[in-house]
Design a protein around this motif. Structure first.
Motif, short mmCIF file in Angstrom:
data_model
loop_
_atom_site.label_atom_id
_atom_site.label_comp_id
_atom_site.label_asym_id
_atom_site.label_seq_id
_atom_site.Cartn_x
_atom_site.Cartn_y
_atom_site.Cartn_z
N VAL A 3 0.85 -1.18 0.00
CA VAL A 3 0.00 0.00 0.00
C VAL A 3 0.89 1.23 0.00
CG1 VAL A 3 -1.75 1.26 1.30
CG2 VAL A 3 -1.82 -1.23 1.22
N SER A 4 0.58 2.20 -0.82
CA SER A 4 1.34 3.44 -0.88
C SER A 4 1.12 4.23 0.40
CB SER A 4 0.89 4.27 -2.09
OG SER A 4 1.58 5.48 -2.12
N LYS A 5 2.19 4.73 0.97
CA LYS A 5 2.09 5.48 2.23
C LYS A 5 2.07 6.98 1.93
CE LYS A 5 4.17 1.90 4.98
NZ LYS A 5 5.12 1.55 6.02
N THR A 6 1.03 7.41 1.25
CA THR A 6 0.94 8.81 0.85
C THR A 6 0.84 9.76 2.03
OG1 THR A 6 -1.46 8.60 0.58
CG2 THR A 6 -0.10 8.28 -1.39
N ASP A 7 0.42 9.25 3.20
CA ASP A 7 0.31 10.11 4.37
C ASP A 7 1.68 10.55 4.90
OD1 ASP A 7 0.67 7.38 5.06
OD2 ASP A 7 0.00 7.77 7.11
N THR A 10 3.73 15.45 1.88
CA THR A 10 2.88 16.65 1.94
C THR A 10 1.78 16.57 0.89
OG1 THR A 10 4.16 17.92 0.33
CG2 THR A 10 4.88 18.04 2.66
N THR A 11 0.78 17.38 1.09
CA THR A 11 -0.31 17.46 0.11
C THR A 11 0.24 17.86 -1.25
OG1 THR A 11 -1.86 18.07 1.85
CG2 THR A 11 -2.49 18.63 -0.41
N GLN A 12 1.17 18.81 -1.27
CA GLN A 12 1.75 19.28 -2.52
C GLN A 12 2.53 18.16 -3.22
OE1 GLN A 12 2.07 20.92 0.42
NE2 GLN A 12 0.81 22.71 0.05
N GLN A 13 3.26 17.37 -2.46
CA GLN A 13 4.01 16.25 -3.05
C GLN A 13 3.06 15.21 -3.64
OE1 GLN A 13 6.21 15.33 0.49
NE2 GLN A 13 8.10 16.28 -0.27
N ASN A 14 2.00 14.90 -2.93
CA ASN A 14 1.02 13.93 -3.42
C ASN A 14 0.31 14.44 -4.67
OD1 ASN A 14 0.98 11.52 -1.66
ND2 ASN A 14 0.59 13.01 -0.06
N GLU A 15 -0.06 15.72 -4.66
CA GLU A 15 -0.74 16.30 -5.83
C GLU A 15 0.17 16.31 -7.04
OE1 GLU A 15 -2.12 20.12 -4.53
OE2 GLU A 15 -3.77 19.26 -3.38
N LEU A 16 1.42 16.69 -6.86
CA LEU A 16 2.36 16.72 -7.98
C LEU A 16 2.61 15.31 -8.53
CD1 LEU A 16 4.04 18.55 -9.76
CD2 LEU A 16 5.90 18.36 -8.11
N ALA A 17 2.67 14.33 -7.64
CA ALA A 17 2.85 12.94 -8.07
C ALA A 17 1.65 12.46 -8.91
CB ALA A 17 3.05 12.03 -6.86
#
Length: 108
Positions: A3-7, A10-17
């Protein structure tokens, strides 16, 4: 698959990904290039332009729309798509900031 540990990011890193993932298919890049060139596009134009099946185009449009890079409006029986300039400019700034943060002198 884990499972990806997106938590952990940061929100910005997740959005850019997520946006980077949308750019990760050549058909989606071609769709974006066509929309930029045409400044708007009816879905059937993309089928003719790219030579892909309608269902394939629709799936790629769905991916681009889900991250906000494009927006669409209904015009009769067709959808009209264009670049979502607000999101596009935000992504452009984030990518530019990331790219500009690298300094060749700072590496081994």
């Amino acid at each position: 698959m884990g499972v990806s540990k997106t938590d952990l990011f940061t929100t910005q890193q997740n959005e850019l990904a997520l946006v980077a993932k949308a750019f990760a298919h050549p058909a989606r890049v071609a769709i974006l290039e066509h929309l930029i060139k045409a400044n708007q596009c009816i879905n059937s134009d993309l089928v003719e332009e790219l030579g892909l099946a309608q269902a394939t185009i629709s799936q790629h449009l769905k991916e681009l729309k889900s991250v906000g890079l494009i927006k669409g409006t209904v015009e009769g029986t067709s959808m009209c798509y264009c670049i979502n300039s607000e999101v596009w400019n935000g992504v452009k700034e984030r990518l530019q900031g990331l790219l500009d943060s690298y300094s060749p002198e700072s590496c081994c």
